[in-house]
Design a protein around this motif. Structure first.
Motif, PDB file in Angstrom:
ATOM      1  N   VAL A  40      -3.996  -8.483 -14.819  1.00 32.18           N
ATOM      2  CA  VAL A  40      -3.082  -7.373 -14.586  1.00 32.18           C
ATOM      3  C   VAL A  40      -2.963  -7.119 -13.090  1.00 32.18           C
ATOM      4  O   VAL A  40      -3.706  -7.697 -12.296  1.00 32.18           O
ATOM      5  N   GLN A  41      -2.028  -6.250 -12.729  1.00 32.52           N
ATOM      6  CA  GLN A  41      -1.851  -5.884 -11.328  1.00 32.52           C
ATOM      7  C   GLN A  41      -2.556  -4.558 -11.052  1.00 32.52           C
ATOM      8  O   GLN A  41      -2.794  -3.752 -11.964  1.00 32.52           O
ATOM      9  N   ALA A  42      -2.872  -4.335  -9.797  1.00 29.12           N
ATOM     10  CA  ALA A  42      -3.492  -3.080  -9.398  1.00 29.12           C
ATOM     11  C   ALA A  42      -2.623  -1.903  -9.845  1.00 29.12           C
ATOM     12  O   ALA A  42      -1.401  -1.947  -9.712  1.00 29.12           O
ATOM     13  N   GLY A  43      -3.281  -0.897 -10.408  1.00 29.07           N
ATOM     14  CA  GLY A  43      -2.579   0.270 -10.915  1.00 29.07           C
ATOM     15  C   GLY A  43      -2.274   0.216 -12.402  1.00 29.07           C
ATOM     16  O   GLY A  43      -1.943   1.235 -13.010  1.00 29.07           O
ATOM     17  N   ASP A  44      -2.397  -0.972 -12.989  1.00 28.73           N
ATOM     18  CA  ASP A  44      -2.119  -1.130 -14.419  1.00 28.73           C
ATOM     19  C   ASP A  44      -3.284  -0.605 -15.260  1.00 28.73           C
ATOM     20  O   ASP A  44      -4.352  -0.244 -14.743  1.00 28.73           O
ATOM     21  N   SER A  45      -3.067  -0.611 -16.570  1.00 28.53           N
ATOM     22  CA  SER A  45      -4.082  -0.186 -17.540  1.00 28.53           C
ATOM     23  C   SER A  45      -4.342  -1.303 -18.542  1.00 28.53           C
ATOM     24  O   SER A  45      -3.498  -2.177 -18.761  1.00 28.53           O
ATOM     25  N   LEU A  46      -5.525  -1.257 -19.119  1.00 27.78           N
ATOM     26  CA  LEU A  46      -5.912  -2.176 -20.190  1.00 27.78           C
ATOM     27  C   LEU A  46      -6.763  -1.400 -21.183  1.00 27.78           C
ATOM     28  O   LEU A  46      -7.437  -0.437 -20.790  1.00 27.78           O
ATOM     29  N   LYS A  47      -6.755  -1.854 -22.435  1.00 27.27           N
ATOM     30  CA  LYS A  47      -7.661  -1.271 -23.422  1.00 27.27           C
ATOM     31  C   LYS A  47      -8.479  -2.395 -24.027  1.00 27.27           C
ATOM     32  O   LYS A  47      -7.933  -3.307 -24.653  1.00 27.27           O
ATOM     33  N   LEU A  48      -9.768  -2.332 -23.809  1.00 27.89           N
ATOM     34  CA  LEU A  48     -10.675  -3.312 -24.374  1.00 27.89           C
ATOM     35  C   LEU A  48     -11.181  -2.824 -25.726  1.00 27.89           C
ATOM     36  O   LEU A  48     -11.393  -1.624 -25.915  1.00 27.89           O
ATOM     37  N   GLN A  57     -27.735  -7.463 -39.492  1.00 28.03           N
ATOM     38  CA  GLN A  57     -27.738  -7.567 -38.044  1.00 28.03           C
ATOM     39  C   GLN A  57     -26.316  -7.358 -37.519  1.00 28.03           C
ATOM     40  O   GLN A  57     -25.375  -7.952 -38.005  1.00 28.03           O
ATOM     41  N   VAL A  58     -26.187  -6.497 -36.516  1.00 30.78           N
ATOM     42  CA  VAL A  58     -24.889  -6.220 -35.920  1.00 30.78           C
ATOM     43  C   VAL A  58     -24.504  -7.342 -34.971  1.00 30.78           C
ATOM     44  O   VAL A  58     -25.339  -7.847 -34.218  1.00 30.78           O
ATOM     45  N   GLN A  59     -23.235  -7.728 -35.006  1.00 26.48           N
ATOM     46  CA  GLN A  59     -22.666  -8.670 -34.040  1.00 26.48           C
ATOM     47  C   GLN A  59     -21.433  -8.038 -33.431  1.00 26.48           C
ATOM     48  O   GLN A  59     -20.743  -7.249 -34.085  1.00 26.48           O
ATOM     49  N   LEU A  60     -21.149  -8.385 -32.164  1.00 24.81           N
ATOM     50  CA  LEU A  60     -20.072  -7.752 -31.419  1.00 24.81           C
ATOM     51  C   LEU A  60     -19.109  -8.799 -30.879  1.00 24.81           C
ATOM     52  O   LEU A  60     -19.544  -9.843 -30.366  1.00 24.81           O
ATOM     53  N   VAL A  61     -17.809  -8.497 -30.950  1.00 18.78           N
ATOM     54  CA  VAL A  61     -16.782  -9.386 -30.400  1.00 18.78           C
ATOM     55  C   VAL A  61     -15.804  -8.548 -29.594  1.00 18.78           C
ATOM     56  O   VAL A  61     -15.146  -7.649 -30.144  1.00 18.78           O
ATOM     57  N   GLU A  62     -15.695  -8.861 -28.302  1.00 19.23           N
ATOM     58  CA  GLU A  62     -14.780  -8.139 -27.428  1.00 19.23           C
ATOM     59  C   GLU A  62     -13.410  -8.809 -27.405  1.00 19.23           C
ATOM     60  O   GLU A  62     -13.293 -10.020 -27.618  1.00 19.23           O
ATOM     61  N   SER A  63     -12.394  -8.015 -27.100  1.00 14.67           N
ATOM     62  CA  SER A  63     -11.046  -8.537 -26.895  1.00 14.67           C
ATOM     63  C   SER A  63     -10.297  -7.565 -26.001  1.00 14.67           C
ATOM     64  O   SER A  63     -10.748  -6.434 -25.776  1.00 14.67           O
ATOM     65  N   GLY A  64      -9.149  -8.019 -25.501  1.00 14.73           N
ATOM     66  CA  GLY A  64      -8.283  -7.137 -24.733  1.00 14.73           C
ATOM     67  C   GLY A  64      -8.255  -7.384 -23.243  1.00 14.73           C
ATOM     68  O   GLY A  64      -7.475  -6.748 -22.527  1.00 14.73           O
ATOM     69  N   GLY A  65      -9.089  -8.302 -22.758  1.00 14.12           N
ATOM     70  CA  GLY A  65      -9.061  -8.598 -21.333  1.00 14.12           C
ATOM     71  C   GLY A  65      -7.810  -9.358 -20.941  1.00 14.12           C
ATOM     72  O   GLY A  65      -7.023  -9.763 -21.781  1.00 14.12           O
ATOM     73  N   GLY A  66      -7.636  -9.540 -19.646  1.00 13.39           N
ATOM     74  CA  GLY A  66      -6.480 -10.286 -19.173  1.00 13.39           C
ATOM     75  C   GLY A  66      -6.270 -10.134 -17.690  1.00 13.39           C
ATOM     76  O   GLY A  66      -7.113  -9.579 -16.981  1.00 13.39           O
TER      77      GLY A  66
END
Length: 119
Positions: free
Chosen positions: A12-20, A1-10
């Motif tokens: 930030v200010q408008a115009g910034d970038s994030l990678k989840l 069975q597949v399980q998923l775990v997200e990370s990378g949120g936070g």
């Protein structure tokens, strides 16, 4: 069975970038279609933002097309969502999900990661 775990949120200010990132367990993950959803408020419907299938074909919702990019690394069993030029309206809990290829419903969900964009 597949399980998923997200990370990378936070926060930030408008115009910034994030990678989840969405790390999957299970040897068959490469056979799943993976998608990123977001829920902007409790009780609001989760919105499908992007999906990548087993052949790496992609789908994007019009609301984020051109700003977000989905990708997958089947060796690392990880799916990514690159978020660029973030806006306060992108504030939401972001969820990774997966469904067996050829099926309609996403059946595997991560716990979600919060993205907050300040103006």
């Amino acid at each position: 069975q597949v399980q998923l775990v997200e990370s990378g949120g936070g926060l930030v200010q408008a115009g910034d970038s994030l990678k989840l990132s969405c790390a999957a367990t299970g040897r068959t993950f490469s056979m799943y279609v993976a998608g990123w959803f977001r829920q902007q408020a409790p009780g609001k419907e989760r919105e499908l933002l992007a999906a990548v299938d087993t052949s790496r074909s992609t789908y994007y919702a019009d609301s984020i097309k051109g700003r977000f990019t989905i990708s997958r690394d089947n060796i690392k069993n990880t799916v990514y969502l690159q978020l660029n030029t973030l806006e306060p309206e992108d504030t939401a809990v972001y969820y990774c999900a997966a469904k067996w290829r050829g099926t309609e419903k996403y059946t595997v969900w991560g716990q979600g990661t919060q993205v907050t964009v300040s103006s």
